[in-house]
Design a protein around this motif. Structure first.
Motif, PDB file in Angstrom:
ATOM      1  N   HIS A  92       0.868  -1.186   0.000  1.00 23.99           N
ATOM      2  CA  HIS A  92       0.000   0.000   0.000  1.00 23.99           C
ATOM      3  C   HIS A  92       0.899   1.228   0.000  1.00 23.99           C
ATOM      4  O   HIS A  92       2.080   1.138   0.359  1.00 23.99           O
ATOM      5  CB  HIS A  92      -0.962  -0.020   1.193  1.00 23.99           C
ATOM      6  CG  HIS A  92      -0.303   0.157   2.522  1.00 23.99           C
ATOM      7  ND1 HIS A  92       0.590  -0.742   3.044  1.00 23.99           N
ATOM      8  CD2 HIS A  92      -0.388   1.162   3.433  1.00 23.99           C
ATOM      9  CE1 HIS A  92       1.011  -0.322   4.213  1.00 23.99           C
ATOM     10  NE2 HIS A  92       0.439   0.835   4.482  1.00 23.99           N
ATOM     11  N   ASP A  96       6.376   4.263   4.595  1.00 21.04           N
ATOM     12  CA  ASP A  96       7.231   3.249   5.224  1.00 21.04           C
ATOM     13  C   ASP A  96       7.204   1.919   4.460  1.00 21.04           C
ATOM     14  O   ASP A  96       7.887   0.967   4.823  1.00 21.04           O
ATOM     15  CB  ASP A  96       6.827   3.031   6.697  1.00 21.04           C
ATOM     16  CG  ASP A  96       5.379   2.631   6.880  1.00 21.04           C
ATOM     17  OD1 ASP A  96       4.511   3.145   6.141  1.00 21.04           O
ATOM     18  OD2 ASP A  96       5.099   1.794   7.762  1.00 21.04           O
ATOM     19  N   HIS A  97       6.416   1.867   3.362  1.00 20.81           N
ATOM     20  CA  HIS A  97       6.350   0.654   2.539  1.00 20.81           C
ATOM     21  C   HIS A  97       6.862   0.888   1.119  1.00 20.81           C
ATOM     22  O   HIS A  97       7.467   0.004   0.530  1.00 20.81           O
ATOM     23  CB  HIS A  97       4.907   0.129   2.500  1.00 20.81           C
ATOM     24  CG  HIS A  97       4.428  -0.294   3.853  1.00 20.81           C
ATOM     25  ND1 HIS A  97       4.306  -1.615   4.227  1.00 20.81           N
ATOM     26  CD2 HIS A  97       4.104   0.439   4.955  1.00 20.81           C
ATOM     27  CE1 HIS A  97       3.911  -1.666   5.499  1.00 20.81           C
ATOM     28  NE2 HIS A  97       3.783  -0.437   5.965  1.00 20.81           N
ATOM     29  N   ASP A 188      -0.371  -3.530   6.124  1.00 17.58           N
ATOM     30  CA  ASP A 188      -0.868  -2.790   7.291  1.00 17.58           C
ATOM     31  C   ASP A 188      -2.385  -2.964   7.442  1.00 17.58           C
ATOM     32  O   ASP A 188      -3.038  -2.135   8.096  1.00 17.58           O
ATOM     33  CB  ASP A 188      -0.541  -1.293   7.159  1.00 17.58           C
ATOM     34  CG  ASP A 188       0.901  -0.983   7.521  1.00 17.58           C
ATOM     35  OD1 ASP A 188       1.625  -1.900   7.951  1.00 17.58           O
ATOM     36  OD2 ASP A 188       1.306   0.183   7.365  1.00 17.58           O
ATOM     37  N   HIS A 213       0.403  -4.405  10.245  1.00 18.95           N
ATOM     38  CA  HIS A 213       0.587  -3.044  10.732  1.00 18.95           C
ATOM     39  C   HIS A 213       1.574  -2.968  11.907  1.00 18.95           C
ATOM     40  O   HIS A 213       1.302  -2.327  12.923  1.00 18.95           O
ATOM     41  CB  HIS A 213      -0.784  -2.446  11.135  1.00 18.95           C
ATOM     42  CG  HIS A 213      -0.769  -0.957  11.219  1.00 18.95           C
ATOM     43  ND1 HIS A 213      -1.799  -0.255  11.788  1.00 18.95           N
ATOM     44  CD2 HIS A 213       0.147  -0.040  10.826  1.00 18.95           C
ATOM     45  CE1 HIS A 213      -1.518   1.038  11.752  1.00 18.95           C
ATOM     46  NE2 HIS A 213      -0.350   1.193  11.162  1.00 18.95           N
ATOM     47  N   HIS A 214       2.705  -3.655  11.763  1.00 17.09           N
ATOM     48  CA  HIS A 214       3.821  -3.542  12.712  1.00 17.09           C
ATOM     49  C   HIS A 214       3.425  -3.869  14.160  1.00 17.09           C
ATOM     50  O   HIS A 214       4.011  -3.345  15.099  1.00 17.09           O
ATOM     51  CB  HIS A 214       4.437  -2.124  12.652  1.00 17.09           C
ATOM     52  CG  HIS A 214       4.503  -1.559  11.263  1.00 17.09           C
ATOM     53  ND1 HIS A 214       5.438  -1.975  10.355  1.00 17.09           N
ATOM     54  CD2 HIS A 214       3.717  -0.647  10.604  1.00 17.09           C
ATOM     55  CE1 HIS A 214       5.251  -1.331   9.204  1.00 17.09           C
ATOM     56  NE2 HIS A 214       4.203  -0.542   9.327  1.00 17.09           N
TER      57      HIS A 214
HETATM   58 ZN   LIG Z   1       3.340   0.568   7.780  1.00 23.89          ZN
END
Ligand SMILES: [Zn+2]
Ligand SMILES: [Zn+2]
Length: 360
Positions: A92, A96-97, A188, A213-214
């Motif tokens: 997505h 951060d991706h 996420d 989502h971490h």
């Molecule tokens: Zn993320």
């Protein structure tokens, strides 16, 4: 005569089976003999995701970390002697991706690029589109249920099944099977998207769950977790990240179910190797059970017996609840202070809202 007739029928049947075999092979699980070694590298990119997967000489990358990590991911892939990626998958369009993707797209030959159906209008996204254009690559969104090959491994697309307002929910979801070993990736995706995956009735049980989502509490609902029932969970997150990932609620769920947890904030890059039957790791699982949220001195002890229960301090006047370590607790008047040891959902059900400062 009768016997000759039976032999003839037998020969016809054998011929039919042999002729059908190449077609059948696609749909049956590969036997141990033709299962390649599958390596899954959860690369440490701080707060973000980047997972490199290789099987039978074929390679793919799921996400690329943020833009400060593009070169680090490039170096990691070059160390693995990667020359070409069969697939680049960008779950997505959050920074951060996809932030590191322009570097990867520029430096490596890539066969296919899969992206979410969610488009963003910001610089990070524009840079990605520009990099794809420069390499004349066309990114597509695969349909749910489509399958792809990576060596002996089979990749099944699980999500997204519709358009979402929240980019996290629009994450591409993938199940990767190698022999009997199963790996689940949901980017996420948060609870609404997890529910949609569950509603599609696909078998999402997996040995290894790359935690959504971490490790946020907004993902990995109990219902979703019960359908995955992983033996191992891998959390990609950065040390002291601003979001408090992984959240205590998610860690507690894993701990209560004896899931072995690996985390990039504590262990750096983590590698799982599947031979089709067994999965081995480059390090031992984490045993800290330390959430990224402000620490609660009561947490470790309490969670030994009752993992989903946490000690909170409630203010009966403001109707806010806090971690015991929150600075607001010191200022709270004794008559408004109420200590509870219950789950977060229960404290909310009692009419309390989380403090904005300690974010319990
Ligand atoms: Zn993320
Ligand atoms: Zn996101």
């Amino acid at each position: 005569m009768k016997k000759a007739y039976r032999t003839f029928i037998g020969l016809i049947l054998t011929a039919m089976v042999v002729l059908c075999l190449p077609g059948l092979k696609e749909f049956t699980a590969s036997s141990a003999a033709d299962t390649d070694k599958l390596e899954v590298h959860f690369i440490d990119v701080g707060q973000g995701d980047a997972t490199f997967i290789t099987c039978g000489g074929h390679s793919m990358l799921i996400d690329s970390g943020d833009d400060s990590k593009g070169t680090a991911v490039q170096n990691y892939l070059q160390k693995q002697k990667v020359q070409k990626l069969d697939y680049l998958i960008l779950t997505h369009p959050d920074a951060d991706h996809i932030g590191g993707a322009p570097v990867i797209i520029t430096k490596f030959e890539i066969d296919r690029v899969f992206v979410s159906n969610y488009e963003k209008d910001n610089r990070t996204y524009q840079k990605l589109i520009q990099a794809l254009d420069n390499k004349r690559l066309k990114a597509v969104t695969p349909d749910v249920g489509e399958t792809y090959r990576l060596g002996s491994a089979k990749i099944t697309v699980l999500a997204p099944d519709r358009i979402y307002d929240n980019p996290n929910d629009a994450s591409l979801g993938l199940l990767i099977e190698n022999g009997d070993n199963r790996f689940l990736f949901t980017g996420d995706a948060e609870e609404p998207a997890e529910n949609d995956i569950l509603n599609n009735q696909a078998d999402i049980s997996a040995d290894v769950y790359h935690v959504g989502h971490h490790g946020s509490r907004t993902s990995t609902s109990e219902k979703f977790f019960n359908a995955v029932k992983p033996a191992y969970a891998v959390i990609s997150c950065g040390e002291d990240n601003a979001y408090g990932h992984p959240h205590a609620q998610t860690l507690n769920l894993f701990r209560a179910n004896a899931v072995e947890v690996y985390r990039t904030d504590e262990q750096g890059s983590i590698v799982a190797v599947s031979d089709g039957t067994q999965i081995s790791w480059n390090c031992s699982p984490s045993t800290t059970w330390k959430p990224g949220e402000p620490s609660d001195p009561g947490f470790q002890k309490k969670s030994d017996n009752c993992p989903t229960q946490i000690t909170y301090i409630c203010n009966t006047n403001t109707k806010k609840f806090h971690y015991p370590s929150c600075s607001s607790v010191c200022q709270m008047s004794g008559k408004n202070k109420k200590t509870v040891t219950i789950s977060r959902d229960e404290v909310i059900a009692q009419g309390y809202a989380p403090c904005k400062k300690c974010n319990p």
